[in-house]
Write a protein that holds these residues in place. Structure first.
Motif, mmCIF file in Angstrom:
data_model
loop_
_atom_site.group_PDB
_atom_site.id
_atom_site.type_symbol
_atom_site.label_atom_id
_atom_site.label_comp_id
_atom_site.label_asym_id
_atom_site.label_seq_id
_atom_site.Cartn_x
_atom_site.Cartn_y
_atom_site.Cartn_z
ATOM 1 N N SER A 1 88.581 47.142 43.681
ATOM 2 C CA SER A 1 88.104 45.798 43.985
ATOM 3 C C SER A 1 88.016 44.995 42.704
ATOM 4 C CB SER A 1 86.725 45.839 44.679
ATOM 5 O OG SER A 1 85.785 46.506 43.848
ATOM 6 N N ALA A 2 87.863 43.689 42.869
ATOM 7 C CA ALA A 2 87.753 42.797 41.715
ATOM 8 C C ALA A 2 87.063 41.520 42.153
ATOM 9 C CB ALA A 2 89.128 42.480 41.124
ATOM 10 N N TYR A 3 86.440 40.877 41.183
ATOM 11 C CA TYR A 3 85.754 39.594 41.395
ATOM 12 C C TYR A 3 86.138 38.661 40.262
ATOM 13 C CZ TYR A 3 81.974 36.136 41.397
ATOM 14 O OH TYR A 3 81.254 34.970 41.385
ATOM 15 N N GLN B 1 84.341 26.832 38.948
ATOM 16 C CA GLN B 1 83.422 26.991 40.080
ATOM 17 C C GLN B 1 84.068 27.689 41.268
ATOM 18 O OE1 GLN B 1 80.180 26.269 39.943
ATOM 19 N NE2 GLN B 1 80.468 25.627 37.820
ATOM 20 N N THR B 2 85.303 28.101 41.131
ATOM 21 C CA THR B 2 85.991 28.834 42.189
ATOM 22 C C THR B 2 85.679 30.317 42.058
ATOM 23 O OG1 THR B 2 87.765 27.197 42.302
ATOM 24 C CG2 THR B 2 88.223 29.375 43.192
ATOM 25 N N LYS B 3 85.251 30.934 43.161
ATOM 26 C CA LYS B 3 84.831 32.338 43.151
ATOM 27 C C LYS B 3 85.568 33.069 44.258
ATOM 28 C CE LYS B 3 80.274 31.139 41.430
ATOM 29 N NZ LYS B 3 79.693 29.904 41.707
ATOM 30 N N VAL B 4 86.216 34.184 43.889
ATOM 31 C CA VAL B 4 87.022 34.964 44.828
ATOM 32 C C VAL B 4 86.722 36.437 44.605
ATOM 33 C CG1 VAL B 4 89.358 35.535 45.599
ATOM 34 C CG2 VAL B 4 88.841 33.212 44.818
ATOM 35 N N ILE B 5 86.678 37.197 45.686
ATOM 36 C CA ILE B 5 86.492 38.641 45.623
ATOM 37 C C ILE B 5 87.583 39.300 46.451
ATOM 38 C CG2 ILE B 5 84.901 38.733 47.587
ATOM 39 C CD1 ILE B 5 83.380 40.940 46.085
ATOM 40 N N ALA B 6 88.085 40.440 45.973
ATOM 41 C CA ALA B 6 89.160 41.168 46.650
ATOM 42 C C ALA B 6 88.789 42.638 46.745
ATOM 43 C CB ALA B 6 90.484 41.002 45.910
ATOM 44 N N ALA B 7 89.115 43.250 47.875
ATOM 45 C CA ALA B 7 88.884 44.681 48.106
ATOM 46 C C ALA B 7 90.182 45.321 48.566
ATOM 47 C CB ALA B 7 87.783 44.899 49.143
ATOM 48 N N TYR C 1 92.186 42.830 51.076
ATOM 49 C CA TYR C 1 91.380 41.820 51.759
ATOM 50 C C TYR C 1 90.759 40.906 50.694
ATOM 51 C CZ TYR C 1 91.842 44.965 55.735
ATOM 52 O OH TYR C 1 92.347 45.756 56.729
ATOM 53 N N ILE C 2 91.051 39.625 50.811
ATOM 54 C CA ILE C 2 90.614 38.635 49.824
ATOM 55 C C ILE C 2 89.699 37.638 50.517
ATOM 56 C CG2 ILE C 2 91.365 36.917 48.131
ATOM 57 C CD1 ILE C 2 94.143 38.320 48.254
ATOM 58 N N THR C 3 88.553 37.389 49.915
ATOM 59 C CA THR C 3 87.588 36.425 50.453
ATOM 60 C C THR C 3 87.304 35.374 49.396
ATOM 61 O OG1 THR C 3 86.568 38.154 51.800
ATOM 62 C CG2 THR C 3 85.319 36.114 51.488
ATOM 63 N N VAL C 4 87.510 34.123 49.762
ATOM 64 C CA VAL C 4 87.192 33.002 48.878
ATOM 65 C C VAL C 4 85.739 32.619 49.132
ATOM 66 C CG1 VAL C 4 87.782 30.651 48.201
ATOM 67 C CG2 VAL C 4 89.583 32.219 48.936
ATOM 68 N N LEU C 5 84.893 32.863 48.143
ATOM 69 C CA LEU C 5 83.468 32.567 48.282
ATOM 70 C C LEU C 5 83.142 31.115 48.003
ATOM 71 C CD1 LEU C 5 82.072 35.745 46.496
ATOM 72 C CD2 LEU C 5 82.428 35.396 48.944
ATOM 73 N N GLN C 6 83.870 30.518 47.099
ATOM 74 C CA GLN C 6 83.673 29.102 46.768
ATOM 75 C C GLN C 6 84.997 28.541 46.296
ATOM 76 O OE1 GLN C 6 80.377 28.273 44.198
ATOM 77 N NE2 GLN C 6 80.946 26.149 43.843
#
Length: 257
Positions: free
Chosen positions: A57-59, A64-70, A140-145
């Protein structure tokens, strides 16, 4: 009619916090409100191994753009799927409901499906698919902001997640976006394999003149090369944190006694 006692209703008149946010604009000297020049990249924070249940995983934060991937896998493909000697890579991009100025839906829309395909096309040339036959790796990628350049951040974050999962790769993939919003309206996103100096994906949104688009692509390539040392430092730090030293693992003294 009785109301729902389990729900806390909001005030009758309310506004989203984004209503009070000043739109980003260029100052008279050509610089942005955050102090960056037109060709300057966003400040980057990158960290690997943030999801304990995932294989990798990575963050990433880009401004101000925040993305996390698993990343999960490699795991065996279901029997109902057709036989293949090459591995399979799947990507899914999803915006959090609170990530944008307008609330996003829980169900993946067409925009997210398009981004999933773009990220997949950017990552596939870098992954050694022949190393895990009859298996697949799910990203799986999630855009948090989302404050801009979310697609470039998703590509970079997914690449670091694959490397953190131990998936064999020819090279990592760095993504960079360049917004041409002063005279023309358009954004260019480039995915680059820095060590091989090969472009794996190129996306142009909007309308740009040929000379402007070429200059934007060159600026994005330069930005991708600037991200490469950050990616290497992140992966080295993650490896040193997860793998104990030989002396501690075997109980033998080190070279210093």
């Amino acid at each position: 009619m009785p109301g729902d006692s389990r729900r806390v209703p909001g005030p009758q008149e309310s506004r989203s916090p984004h209503f009070y946010r000043k739109p980003e604009a260029h100052k008279n000297d050509g610089r942005r409100q955050d102090g960056r020049g037109p060709q300057d990249v966003r400040p980057v924070y990158l960290h690997a191994g943030v999801v304990s249940q995932a294989t990798g995983s990575a963050y990433i934060e880009m401004g101000q753009t925040k993305v996390i991937a698993a990343v999960y896998g490699p795991r065996e493909i279901a029997q109902r799927e057709e036989f293949t000697m090459k591995g399979r890579l799947t990507c899914e991009v999803k915006f959090a409901t609170f990530s944008c100025t307008k609330r996003r839906q829980h169900i993946q829309d067409s925009h997210e499906k398009d981004w999933s395909l773009i990220v997949l096309q950017a990552l596939e040339p870098a992954v050694c698919l022949d190393r895990f036959p009859k298996s697949q790796v799910d990203v799986y990628i999630t855009v948090l902001q989302n404050d801009g350049s979310a697609l470039a951040a998703a590509i970079t974050c997914a690449s670091v997640g694959l490397a953190d999962a131990g998936v064999m790769m020819y090279d990592v993939v760095a993504g960079c976006s360049m917004d041409q919003g002063t005279a023309e309206h358009g954004m260019v996103t480039v995915a680059l394999l820095p060590s091989l100096n090969q472009v794996s994906a190129l996306v142009l949104d909007g309308h740009l003149q040929q000379q402007t688009a070429v200059q934007a692509v060159k600026s994005c390539i330069t930005g991708c090369h600037g991200l490469y040392p950050i990616i290497k430092d992140c992966l080295v730090t993650s490896t040193q944190r997860n793998i104990p030293t030989t002396g501690r693992q075997t109980g033998q003294p080190d070279a210093n006694g």
